[in-house]
Design a protein around this motif. Structure first.
Motif, short mmCIF file in Angstrom:
data_model
loop_
_atom_site.label_atom_id
_atom_site.label_comp_id
_atom_site.label_asym_id
_atom_site.label_seq_id
_atom_site.Cartn_x
_atom_site.Cartn_y
_atom_site.Cartn_z
N ARG A 290 3.24 12.23 0.39
CA ARG A 290 2.21 13.00 1.08
C ARG A 290 1.10 12.09 1.59
O ARG A 290 0.59 12.28 2.69
N GLN A 291 0.70 11.10 0.78
CA GLN A 291 -0.35 10.18 1.20
C GLN A 291 0.09 9.32 2.39
O GLN A 291 -0.69 9.05 3.30
N ILE A 292 1.35 8.89 2.37
CA ILE A 292 1.84 8.03 3.45
C ILE A 292 1.81 8.75 4.78
O ILE A 292 1.45 8.17 5.81
N THR A 293 2.19 10.02 4.78
CA THR A 293 2.26 10.78 6.02
C THR A 293 0.96 11.51 6.35
O THR A 293 0.89 12.23 7.35
N ASP A 294 -0.06 11.34 5.51
CA ASP A 294 -1.35 12.00 5.76
C ASP A 294 -1.97 11.45 7.05
O ASP A 294 -1.95 10.25 7.31
N LEU A 295 -2.53 12.34 7.86
CA LEU A 295 -3.15 11.93 9.11
C LEU A 295 -4.43 11.14 8.88
O LEU A 295 -4.86 10.35 9.73
N ARG B 147 0.83 -1.21 0.00
CA ARG B 147 0.00 0.00 0.00
C ARG B 147 0.86 1.25 0.00
O ARG B 147 0.65 2.17 -0.79
N ALA B 148 1.88 1.28 0.88
CA ALA B 148 2.75 2.45 0.96
C ALA B 148 3.61 2.59 -0.28
O ALA B 148 3.93 3.71 -0.69
N TRP C 68 -7.24 3.26 2.92
CA TRP C 68 -7.07 1.83 2.77
C TRP C 68 -6.35 1.49 1.49
O TRP C 68 -5.60 0.51 1.42
N LEU C 69 -6.58 2.28 0.43
CA LEU C 69 -5.94 2.05 -0.85
C LEU C 69 -5.34 3.35 -1.36
O LEU C 69 -5.84 4.44 -1.03
N PRO C 70 -4.26 3.26 -2.13
CA PRO C 70 -3.68 4.48 -2.70
C PRO C 70 -4.68 5.18 -3.62
O PRO C 70 -5.38 4.53 -4.39
N ALA C 71 -4.74 6.48 -3.52
CA ALA C 71 -5.65 7.25 -4.38
C ALA C 71 -4.96 8.57 -4.76
O ALA C 71 -4.94 9.51 -3.97
#
Length: 275
Positions: A37-42, A30-31, A46-49
């Motif tokens: 930015r998505q990885i560190t988003d608070l 997933r990561a 569930w899936l990359p978008a």
């Protein structure tokens, strides 16, 4: 009804255990398909978008990290170490189990004692010896210390102690000596043990980090694990590349395990360690 309930609970427990074991792979993949930015988003995703392969691109495009060459080094080291260490363990185990020479019990005791010595106690002397022989920044310097595996010797000895002597006697009637009996009779019947310990040796060699790190001081000598660690430094952390590199380096291990998992179970069971 009780039998159905028991079966349902068994499958539920298996499903939960499988989910727990597969969860790290899910988080890693997933990561790897996310942006930094998505990885560190608070907010949890569930899936990359959207899905992105930039992390995989960064893994192989980074000029300071020769990931492609490092993967080749890891593969070459593992593919050489696995069969050689397994064959040496097989020969030593057969000799200790079948050849009646004085002092073999003492030798076996020393082999077992080596399992109790922590690696940290032998690390420096091994490095001094390999360095004095010119093994720094060479692939043989990484391979040589791992060729003798006391654990393999112990398992093979237990396996050959339980090997039917009648089969070996038939070989001796044909005029075979100890080497002939081992090569033509015992070894061909050790397929499960050879496959299981060979697979375990491949996994161990591929995952090795500290010894290749010390020996491989030049980037051209890096293995995949060392190259992967360079994406995590005190200055910068490229999370997508780090997770993408982890996915790339783990794929050979997953492939080897899926192919050899049945042999690993059979090989360990064949040693009779449950007795």
């Amino acid at each position: 009804m009780r039998k159905i309930l028991g079966t349902a609970l068994t499958y539920l427990a298996i499903g939960v255990a499988a989910a727990l074991f597969l969860a790290p792979f899910y988080f890693m993949l997933r990561a790897a398909l996310m942006s930094g930015r998505q990885i560190t988003d608070l907010d949890w995703h569930w899936l990359p978008a959207p899905f992105t392969l930039q992390g995989f691109k960064d893994v192989f495009d980074d000029p300071s990290v020769p990931m492609g060459h490092a993967l080749w080094n890891s593969f070459l080291i593992a593919i050489v170490t696995a069969p050689l260490s397994t064959m040496l363990g097989s020969m030593a185990g057969y000799a200790l189990a079948r050849i009646p020479v004085p002092g073999r019990g003492v030798v076996m005791t020393f082999v077992v004692v080596t399992l109790m010595i922590p690696t940290s106690a032998t690390f420096v002397p091994t490095f001094v010896l390999v360095s004095a022989m010119g093994g720094v920044d060479t692939q043989w310097g990484v391979i040589a210390p791992g060729l003798f595996n006391a654990f393999s010797v112990l398992l093979f000895r237990n396996f050959y102690l339980k090997f039917p002597q009648e089969i070996e006697e038939a070989g001796r009637l044909d005029g075979l000596g100890h080497l002939g009996v081992y090569w033509r009779v015992a070894l061909p019947n050790s397929g499960a043990m050879l496959a299981s310990l060979g697979a375990l040796s491949f996994l161990e060699s591929w995952n090795a980090f500290l010894w290749p790190l010390v020996i491989g001081q030049d980037p051209e000598s890096w293995t995949a694990q060392i190259a992967l660690s360079t994406f995590l430094t005190s200055q910068t952390v490229n999370l997508p590349a780090l997770f993408a590199g982890a996915v790339v380096t783990i794929l050979p291990l997953v492939a080897v395990f899926l192919v050899a998992q049945r042999h690993i179970v059979q090989g360990i069971a064949a040693t009779g360690m449950k007795d």
